[in-house]
Design an enzyme around this catalytic site. Structure first.
Site, PDB file in Angstrom:
ATOM      1  CE1 TYR A  91      21.229  57.919  53.896  1.00 40.64           C
ATOM      2  CE2 TYR A  91      22.945  57.316  55.456  1.00 40.64           C
ATOM      3  CZ  TYR A  91      22.249  57.074  54.288  1.00 40.64           C
ATOM      4  OH  TYR A  91      22.556  55.975  53.522  1.00 40.64           O
ATOM      5  CG  PHE A 115      16.123  58.690  47.942  1.00 47.16           C
ATOM      6  CD1 PHE A 115      17.503  58.532  47.984  1.00 47.16           C
ATOM      7  CD2 PHE A 115      15.593  59.950  48.181  1.00 47.16           C
ATOM      8  CE1 PHE A 115      18.328  59.600  48.257  1.00 47.16           C
ATOM      9  CE2 PHE A 115      16.417  61.028  48.459  1.00 47.16           C
ATOM     10  CZ  PHE A 115      17.785  60.850  48.506  1.00 47.16           C
ATOM     11  CB  ILE A 156      26.377  64.545  47.021  1.00 50.13           C
ATOM     12  CG1 ILE A 156      25.584  64.646  48.337  1.00 50.13           C
ATOM     13  CG2 ILE A 156      26.059  63.250  46.293  1.00 50.13           C
ATOM     14  CD1 ILE A 156      24.076  64.627  48.156  1.00 50.13           C
ATOM     15  CE1 TYR A 181      24.169  60.590  44.993  1.00 52.13           C
ATOM     16  CE2 TYR A 181      21.974  61.288  45.682  1.00 52.13           C
ATOM     17  CZ  TYR A 181      23.179  60.674  45.956  1.00 52.13           C
ATOM     18  OH  TYR A 181      23.396  60.123  47.195  1.00 52.13           O
TER      19      TYR A 181
END
Length: 263
Positions: free
Chosen positions: A186, A196, A214, A240
Site C-alpha cells: 500500500y 505519508f 481503520i 483517522y
C-alpha cells in the site's frame, strides 16, 4: 502462502502450463555470453545510445519458458510487470541481471541456467530457461496520483462514503472477511499529494489483522480478491478523524492497495 510465493505475486508473475508446441528454442551459435555465463541474442534493438534502468523500481515485459517445454511463466508477453528491483533480485536474480543489462526499449532473448534463477518460483524445473525480455524503464510508484485531490466522476461509491476505482484485476478468488489476516502492499497520500506511509517504499509486504485497521480499509479490502489493485478515497471519519493516532493525518486520505493473499 510462503514468503517466496508472495514475492512472485508482487512482481506479477503468472505460472501456467506450457503448450506442447511452444518449446523453448536452443542457444544459437551467435549468442553473446556475458561475464556471468548468461547468453542472449537481440530480437529487437533499442534506440541508439539507450540507457539501462537504475536498480530502483522497474517495468518490463517477459515471456519465460523452461527448455523442457512443460513450464511457462508470464504467458502474456504484452503484460507489463512492475516491481522493485530488489524484490526481483531476491527471487529471480538471473532475470534481475538481464533486466539491469538490457537497454531500455530493447528486446533480448536470454538463456539462463537454473542456478542463476534460484531461489526461483514455486515448482521451477531445474533446466535452462529462455526469457524473451523487453525492458520498459523505471517508474515511480510513490508519486501522488493525478486524481489525489478528489475521486473522479467514474469512481464507485459505497453507502458509507468510501470511493474507489479498480486499477488492476487479479486472478485470485475469494474475498477477505472481517476476521481475516491480509497481506498487502500500500501507499497513502493526503489530498495535497503528500506521501505519508508506504510499504512499497520499505519494500516489505505488510501483514495486518483486518479488524484492527481503520474502517475505510476494513470495508474496502472486503471488496478485493488476491491480485487486485484498488485506489481508495477514504473520508476522514472512516480514516483517522474519529480515532486520532500520533502522526496520522486528518481528513480524506487516498490509498493504492494491492492484495496478495488473506487467511
Amino acid at each position: 502462502m510462503t514468503a517466496m510465493l508472495r514475492v512472485l505475486l508482487l512482481i506479477g508473475v503468472l505460472l501456467m502450463p506450457e503448450v506442447a508446441d511452444a518449446k523453448a528454442p536452443p542457444v544459437p551459435s551467435d549468442a553473446v555470453e556475458t561475464a556471468t555465463g548468461m547468453r542472449y541474442v537481440v530480437l529487437k534493438p533499442g534506440k541508439a545510445g539507450a540507457s539501462t534502468v537504475s536498480p530502483t523500481f522497474i517495468e518490463y515485459r517477459a515471456l519465460v519458458r523452461s527448455a523442457d517445454g512443460q513450464t511457462q511463466m508470464g504467458s502474456d508477453p504484452e503484460a507489463v510487470q512492475s516491481t522493485s528491483f530488489r524484490g526481483l533480485a531476491r527471487s529471480l536474480p538471473g532475470l534481475a541481471r538481464a533486466v539491469l543489462t538490457t537497454p531500455i526499449g530493447e528486446t533480448r532473448r536470454w538463456w539462463i541456467e537454473p542456478d542463476q534463477l534460484k531461489p526461483g518460483y514455486p515448482g521451477m524445473p531445474l533446466n535452462t530457461h529462455v526469457i524473451d525480455l523487453t525492458v520498459i524503464g523505471n517508474y515511480d510508484p510513490l508519486k501522488a496520483p493525478v486524481d489525489v485531490a478528489a475521486p473522479p466522476a467514474d469512481a464507485q461509491r459505497t453507502a458509507s462514503g468510501l470511493a474507489y476505482t479498480v486499477l488492476k484485476k487479479g486472478t485470485g478468488s475469494g474475498r477477505p472477511k472481517p476476521d481475516s489476516t491480509i497481506q498487502i502492499h500500500y501507499s497513502g497520500w493526503t489530498t495535497d499529494g503528500r506521501l505519508f506511509d508506504s510499504s512499497v517504499q520499505r519494500d516489505e509486504i505488510a501483514v495486518f489483522d483486518l479488524q484492527q485497521l481503520i474502517p475505510g480499509w476494513q470495508e474496502g479490502l472486503q471488496l478485493m480478491s488476491p491480485g487486485d489493485t484498488y485506489r481508495f478515497w477514504i473520508p476522514g471519519p472512516l480514516a483517522y478523524d474519529s480515532n486520532p493516532r500520533p502522526g496520522a493525518p486528518r481528513g480524506m486520505l487516498v490509498f493504492d492497495i494491492t492484495l496478495f493473499d488473506f487467511e
